[in-house]
Design a protein around this motif. Structure first.
Motif, PDB file in Angstrom:
ATOM      1  N   ALA A 190       0.610  -1.147   0.183  1.00 21.55           N
ATOM      2  CA  ALA A 190       0.182  -0.252   0.134  1.00 21.55           C
ATOM      3  C   ALA A 190       0.986   1.464  -0.125  1.00 21.55           C
ATOM      4  N   ALA A 191       2.305   1.126   0.520  1.00 25.50           N
ATOM      5  CA  ALA A 191       2.748   2.038   0.338  1.00 25.50           C
ATOM      6  C   ALA A 191       3.142   2.785  -0.451  1.00 25.50           C
ATOM      7  N   PHE A 192       3.831   1.968  -1.729  1.00 28.05           N
ATOM      8  CA  PHE A 192       3.940   2.174  -3.196  1.00 28.05           C
ATOM      9  C   PHE A 192       3.029   2.249  -3.405  1.00 28.05           C
ATOM     10  N   LEU A 193       1.571   2.462  -3.405  1.00 28.31           N
ATOM     11  CA  LEU A 193      -0.043   2.940  -3.711  1.00 28.31           C
ATOM     12  C   LEU A 193       0.178   4.708  -3.500  1.00 28.31           C
ATOM     13  N   LEU A 194       0.444   4.797  -2.308  1.00 26.66           N
ATOM     14  CA  LEU A 194       0.565   6.574  -1.936  1.00 26.66           C
ATOM     15  C   LEU A 194       1.120   7.209  -3.578  1.00 26.66           C
ATOM     16  N   PHE A 253       8.156   8.683 -12.777  1.00 25.02           N
ATOM     17  CA  PHE A 253       8.677   8.058 -11.958  1.00 25.02           C
ATOM     18  C   PHE A 253       7.968   7.409 -11.034  1.00 25.02           C
ATOM     19  N   PHE A 254       6.438   8.360 -10.856  1.00 28.09           N
ATOM     20  CA  PHE A 254       5.700   7.055  -9.964  1.00 28.09           C
ATOM     21  C   PHE A 254       5.037   5.563 -10.468  1.00 28.09           C
ATOM     22  N   THR A 255       4.201   5.967 -11.786  1.00 33.20           N
ATOM     23  CA  THR A 255       3.575   4.755 -12.538  1.00 33.20           C
ATOM     24  C   THR A 255       5.021   3.207 -12.045  1.00 33.20           C
ATOM     25  N   PRO A 256       5.574   3.313 -12.033  1.00 34.41           N
ATOM     26  CA  PRO A 256       6.562   2.138 -12.397  1.00 34.41           C
ATOM     27  C   PRO A 256       6.564   1.847 -10.971  1.00 34.41           C
ATOM     28  N   LEU A 257       6.561   2.170 -10.132  1.00 35.96           N
ATOM     29  CA  LEU A 257       6.533   1.936  -8.845  1.00 35.96           C
ATOM     30  C   LEU A 257       5.150   0.705  -8.676  1.00 35.96           C
ATOM     31  N   LEU A 258       4.635   0.375  -9.318  1.00 39.25           N
ATOM     32  CA  LEU A 258       3.761  -0.523  -9.445  1.00 39.25           C
ATOM     33  C   LEU A 258       4.451  -1.667  -9.897  1.00 39.25           C
ATOM     34  N   VAL A 259       5.359  -1.858 -10.242  1.00 41.17           N
ATOM     35  CA  VAL A 259       5.845  -3.376 -10.039  1.00 41.17           C
ATOM     36  C   VAL A 259       5.941  -4.160  -9.096  1.00 41.17           C
ATOM     37  N   LEU A 260       6.880  -2.518  -8.208  1.00 39.22           N
ATOM     38  CA  LEU A 260       6.895  -3.088  -6.830  1.00 39.22           C
ATOM     39  C   LEU A 260       5.976  -3.388  -5.896  1.00 39.22           C
ATOM     40  N   TYR A 261       4.701  -2.470  -6.234  1.00 44.31           N
ATOM     41  CA  TYR A 261       3.279  -3.144  -5.652  1.00 44.31           C
ATOM     42  C   TYR A 261       3.045  -4.491  -5.612  1.00 44.31           C
ATOM     43  N   SER A 262       3.081  -4.538  -6.913  1.00 43.44           N
ATOM     44  CA  SER A 262       2.921  -6.773  -7.395  1.00 43.44           C
ATOM     45  C   SER A 262       4.200  -7.251  -6.943  1.00 43.44           C
ATOM     46  N   TRP A 263       5.221  -6.905  -6.317  1.00 42.32           N
ATOM     47  CA  TRP A 263       6.397  -8.165  -6.142  1.00 42.32           C
ATOM     48  C   TRP A 263       5.746  -8.220  -4.637  1.00 42.32           C
ATOM     49  N   HIS A 264       5.483  -7.089  -3.915  1.00 40.80           N
ATOM     50  CA  HIS A 264       4.919  -6.658  -2.011  1.00 40.80           C
ATOM     51  C   HIS A 264       3.864  -8.096  -2.495  1.00 40.80           C
ATOM     52  N   THR A 301      -7.270  -4.983  -2.550  1.00 39.26           N
ATOM     53  CA  THR A 301      -6.455  -6.075  -2.528  1.00 39.26           C
ATOM     54  C   THR A 301      -5.375  -5.568  -1.348  1.00 39.26           C
ATOM     55  N   ALA A 302      -4.580  -4.611  -1.201  1.00 35.01           N
ATOM     56  CA  ALA A 302      -4.089  -4.002   0.364  1.00 35.01           C
ATOM     57  C   ALA A 302      -4.477  -4.217   1.790  1.00 35.01           C
ATOM     58  N   TYR A 303      -5.953  -3.798   0.960  1.00 31.54           N
ATOM     59  CA  TYR A 303      -7.011  -3.385   2.529  1.00 31.54           C
ATOM     60  C   TYR A 303      -6.724  -5.893   2.667  1.00 31.54           C
ATOM     61  N   PHE A 304      -7.006  -6.083   1.946  1.00 28.73           N
ATOM     62  CA  PHE A 304      -8.121  -7.346   1.981  1.00 28.73           C
ATOM     63  C   PHE A 304      -6.566  -8.227   2.879  1.00 28.73           C
TER      64      PHE A 304
END
Length: 221
Positions: free
Chosen positions: A32-36, A74-85, A209-212
């Protein structure tokens, strides 16, 4: 009509941002931190599009729009790290390896550089009116979504399949599929903002998904 739609999306993303903060609060899922920052960037993006006609044509609006491209890079690629986590939080063993961690960070950095070199550096902006929205867009824009967006969509879709199989959570997958459909299909509506509904649905599914995963983690402890 479109300025009102972009304003509505801005409000919708603000609600998602507040929800994501609440998820992260008290040691929530790292994903969720990467979504912010991603959601924050979308608040800015939709807000500028909503306010463009009020700001008016000129250097101020041009600079504000220029920032949209940098934020996206800079921000949109962080969704890769979101997916990994999300995979790690689902307790998928191979997702916890150093190899996948390195690959996730390398891919994220690579996508940032790809977007900078293909879309941002040398960017020439021109004023554009579309469905009541005044913005500055790439004068040499190519058709179709950027390569970065396609790769991130594929990563999200792949991760969502594993989450569905491992945890029985369908909505990550549903949001990813709807986003892909919205990107490739021409919707017969006279609006540029309507397509952004798919993007909001995707971010809603990622936040959910993060909440779940947070609730599932609390249940296990």
């Amino acid at each position: 009509m479109d300025p009102l739609l972009f304003a509505a999306f801005t409000a919708g993303y603000i609600l998602l941002f507040i929800w994501a903060i609440l998820i992260v609060k008290n040691s929530g899922p790292v994903s969720a931190a990467f979504l912010l920052p991603v959601i924050l960037g979308l608040i800015y993006d939709n807000g500028i599009l909503a306010a463009g006609s009020l700001i008016g044509e000129g250097n101020t609006l041009k600079l504000l729009n220029y920032a949209r491209f940098w934020i996206h890079a800079f921000f949109t690629p962080l969704l890769v790290l979101y997916s990994w986590h999300t995979l790690k939080q689902a307790d998928i063993v191979w997702a916890k390896t150093g190899t996948l961690k390195g690959a996730a960070y390398l891919l994220t950095a690579g996508l940032i550089l790809l977007e900078l070199f293909t879309e941002v550096f040398g960017l020439e902006l021109e004023a554009k009116w579309e469905y009541g929205v005044l913005s500055y867009s790439n004068a040499e824009a190519k058709g179709g979504p950027p390569i970065m967006v396609l790769i991130i969509s594929a990563v999200l879709l792949a991760a969502s399949v594993f989450i569905w199989r491992k945890q029985g959570w369908f909505w990550f997958f549903a949001g990813s599929v709807l986003m892909i459909i919205g990107s490739v299909i021409d919707i017969p509506v006279e609006s540029a903002a309507a397509v952004n509904a798919f993007e909001w649905i995707l971010l809603l599914s990622l936040t959910a998904t993060a909440y779940f995963q947070k609730k599932r983690g609390l249940t296990k402890t």
